[in-house]
Design a protein around this motif. Structure first.
Motif, PDB file in Angstrom:
ATOM      1  N   THR A 144       7.012   8.917  12.630  1.00  0.00           N
ATOM      2  CA  THR A 144       6.564   9.658  11.451  1.00  0.00           C
ATOM      3  C   THR A 144       6.028  11.011  11.878  1.00  0.00           C
ATOM      4  N   TYR A 201      10.574   9.429   9.481  1.00  0.00           N
ATOM      5  CA  TYR A 201       9.837   9.651   8.246  1.00  0.00           C
ATOM      6  C   TYR A 201       9.059  10.962   8.327  1.00  0.00           C
ATOM      7  N   CYS A 234       5.525  12.641   6.564  1.00  0.00           N
ATOM      8  CA  CYS A 234       4.344  12.391   5.740  1.00  0.00           C
ATOM      9  C   CYS A 234       3.630  13.715   5.547  1.00  0.00           C
ATOM     10  N   THR A 240       3.446  18.256   0.981  1.00  0.00           N
ATOM     11  CA  THR A 240       4.481  17.491   0.281  1.00  0.00           C
ATOM     12  C   THR A 240       5.628  18.401  -0.122  1.00  0.00           C
ATOM     13  N   MET A 295       6.724  10.271   2.740  1.00  0.00           N
ATOM     14  CA  MET A 295       5.438   9.803   2.237  1.00  0.00           C
ATOM     15  C   MET A 295       4.688  11.028   1.731  1.00  0.00           C
ATOM     16  N   TYR A 340       7.768   7.598  -1.145  1.00  0.00           N
ATOM     17  CA  TYR A 340       6.485   6.999  -1.543  1.00  0.00           C
ATOM     18  C   TYR A 340       5.548   8.129  -1.946  1.00  0.00           C
ATOM     19  N   GLN A 354      -0.148   0.101   2.117  1.00  0.00           N
ATOM     20  CA  GLN A 354       1.080   0.491   1.416  1.00  0.00           C
ATOM     21  C   GLN A 354       2.005   1.307   2.317  1.00  0.00           C
ATOM     22  N   LEU A 355       1.434   2.207   3.126  1.00  0.00           N
ATOM     23  CA  LEU A 355       2.266   2.993   4.041  1.00  0.00           C
ATOM     24  C   LEU A 355       2.872   2.099   5.122  1.00  0.00           C
ATOM     25  N   PHE A 412       5.717   0.415   3.528  1.00  0.00           N
ATOM     26  CA  PHE A 412       6.805   1.368   3.290  1.00  0.00           C
ATOM     27  C   PHE A 412       7.604   1.620   4.565  1.00  0.00           C
TER      28      PHE A 412
END
Length: 503
Positions: free
Chosen positions: A95, A198, A200, A206, A228, A434, A490-491, A494
């Motif tokens: 990540t 991934y 994040c 974002t 994420m 996510y 939750q991460l 995911f």
């Protein structure tokens, strides 16, 4: 490792020689990475991992008169990477994480949520005094994924190379390309092209993540497994308060209602009930009323004022004076004016004071005031004392040196990357997204995020790839311990799901 130090000439020394060196004669910068090894007793058991911290040199291919002239150093970008010892690179996810600003280093996600060590600072109403502390993060995402935290140019210890212009990186395209190059280099040098990958990002991070996802596809052919997005903003128009457009006012209304509820202005009414009413009103009657302008009858206006006052906790006369439109900084300043308190923008649960309670806009965000000190102390200690990286440059936590940020690519248009994310999802139907939103986040309103995600140009069958989750906290929802634990779980799920589907 040699630390960067400024050279200061002694003006009083009349015998000093003038400098004759040139950029060509100075030594080129080199990577200054430091490797350390650590053990953590985490939620999944004992983790033995390797940390690497330092600056990597980004270079540009140079051509003069159509002749290749080498690779010119352009920037030195600081990152911190964590890799699990003994893991299989082909199946172990990685990540890449960063924060936003623009102008923010990656310490918030690094030291607050994802990394193996975390800040101990308390929470709204229960803040600890300095010098704060550090603790093992048993819920670190390193349990499930290797981690690379990237500080964009001019943040953290990252800087433009000597003789280069920092402003080349202080804008949408330069930022995307430089962070993308760090990701490419790290994946190549560590043999991770076949790993599940991934991104994040938080806040402006974002927007960067969504644009990067498409950039990596188009520039390098690198497809990702997931994004994420923490406290998301992909369309800046949803956060833009202007008299000539009314998009943001309804999208912020549920956040105003949530903050009012937290401070006791809805009595014992459940938060879910308050938000349900606010979302319905923000979706239908409120935007309709704003669109009517002078066509709104006195009776209709009175009804809108009554509902707005009940939901926001603001006085109906005040709402009438601002023509039904509450700009967000005005709200944070006005909500508890009668108590002589202000509320936070990043996190509306935090309270602050002012010297002048007649002002229209608060002078400082009390939630930022509460959060920045503990995180700055943590990263400055941690990098030197535990990661053993020494650098005498100031670690730029949240710098204004990147301003004005350039959006020249969007001249005359809204700043949005919804088209980039949509194209990335259409090109890679396995890409999962996510999204984490805080109800009390006054910087990136959760209902604005819902609005944006609902307007992605993707087929219906891809909408199942998007997961949106909510927390009773603010922008950095992980400063609220129950939210930190839930978000971490939750991460982990995911990334774990992505590993299974990507293997």
């Amino acid at each position: 490792m040699a630390a960067d130090q400024a050279q200061v000439s002694d003006a009083a020394d009349s015998h000093s020689e003038p400098r004759t060196d040139s950029l060509e004669s100075r030594p080129e910068p080199i990577d200054d990475l430091v490797t350390t090894r650590h053990t953590l007793r985490a939620a999944t058991g004992e983790l033995n991992y390797t940390a690497q911290a330092g600056r990597v040199v980004l270079r540009q291919e140079v051509h003069k008169d159509d002749v290749f002239d080498g690779h010119k150093p352009k920037a030195e970008v600081f990152f911190t990477a964590y890799t699990l010892d003994g893991a299989e690179p082909g199946t172990r996810p990685v990540t890449f994480a960063f924060n936003g600003g623009p102008g923010s280093a990656s310490l918030w996600l690094h030291m607050g949520l994802l990394g193996p060590r975390r800040v101990v600072m308390g929470d709204a109403g229960e803040l600890l005094p300095p010098p704060y502390g550090l603790a093992d993060n048993e819920q670190t995402l390193l349990n499930h994924s290797d981690l690379v935290f990237i500080d964009p140019v001019s943040t953290g210890y990252s800087r433009a190379a000597q003789g280069e212009k920092p402003k080349d990186y202080h804008g949408y395209t330069g930022d995307i390309e430089s962070v993308g190059e760090v990701i490419r280099l790290w994946a190549s040098r560590n043999n991770r092209w076949l790993s599940p990958k991934y991104l994040c990002g938080e806040s402006y991070g974002t927007l960067r993540a969504a644009a990067l996802c498409r950039h990596l596809q188009e520039r390098y052919g690198m497809n990702l497994n997931g994004l994420m997005l923490v406290s998301s903003v992909l369309d800046m128009a949803t956060l833009d308060f202007h008299q000539d457009q009314d998009v943001s006012y309804p999208l912020y209304l549920p956040t105003y209602a949530a903050i009012a509820h937290y401070h006791g202005l809805h009595g014992d009414r459940p938060l879910a009930d308050v938000l349900s009413e606010a979302e319905r009103f923000a979706s239908r009657e409120y935007p309709w009323a704003l669109a009517q302008g002078a066509r709104l009858s006195a009776e209709e206006r009175a009804g809108v004022l009554s509902t707005l006052a009940r939901l926001t906790g603001l006085d109906a006369d005040y709402l009438d004076r601002v023509d039904l439109r509450v700009e967000h900084i005005r709200f944070f300043t006005e909500l508890l004016r009668s108590r002589r308190r202000t509320v936070g923008r990043l996190d509306g649960r935090f309270l602050g004071w002012e010297a002048d309670y007649g002002r229209e806009h608060f002078s400082a965000d009390p939630s930022m005031d509460a959060i920045v000190g503990p995180y700055a102390a943590a990263i400055n200690h941690y990098v030197r004392a535990e990661l053993e990286y020494a650098n005498d440059l100031p670690y730029e936590v949240l710098t204004r040196r990147v301003q004005p940020w350039s959006y020249k690519e969007f001249e005359g248009q809204p700043v949005t990357v919804t088209d980039k994310l949509s194209a990335a999802m259409r090109a890679n139907p396995h890409l999962r997204v996510y999204v984490a939103s805080g109800y009390h986040d006054g910087a990136t309103a959760y209902f604005a995020t819902e609005h944006t995600m609902a307007h992605l140009a993707i087929p219906d069958e891809l909408r199942a790839n998007i997961e949106i989750r909510y927390f009773e906290a603010g922008h950095m929802m992980y400063v609220h311990e129950p939210s930190r634990l839930a978000l971490s779980d939750q991460l982990a799920e995911f990334v774990g799901g992505g590993r299974q589907s990507g293997s």
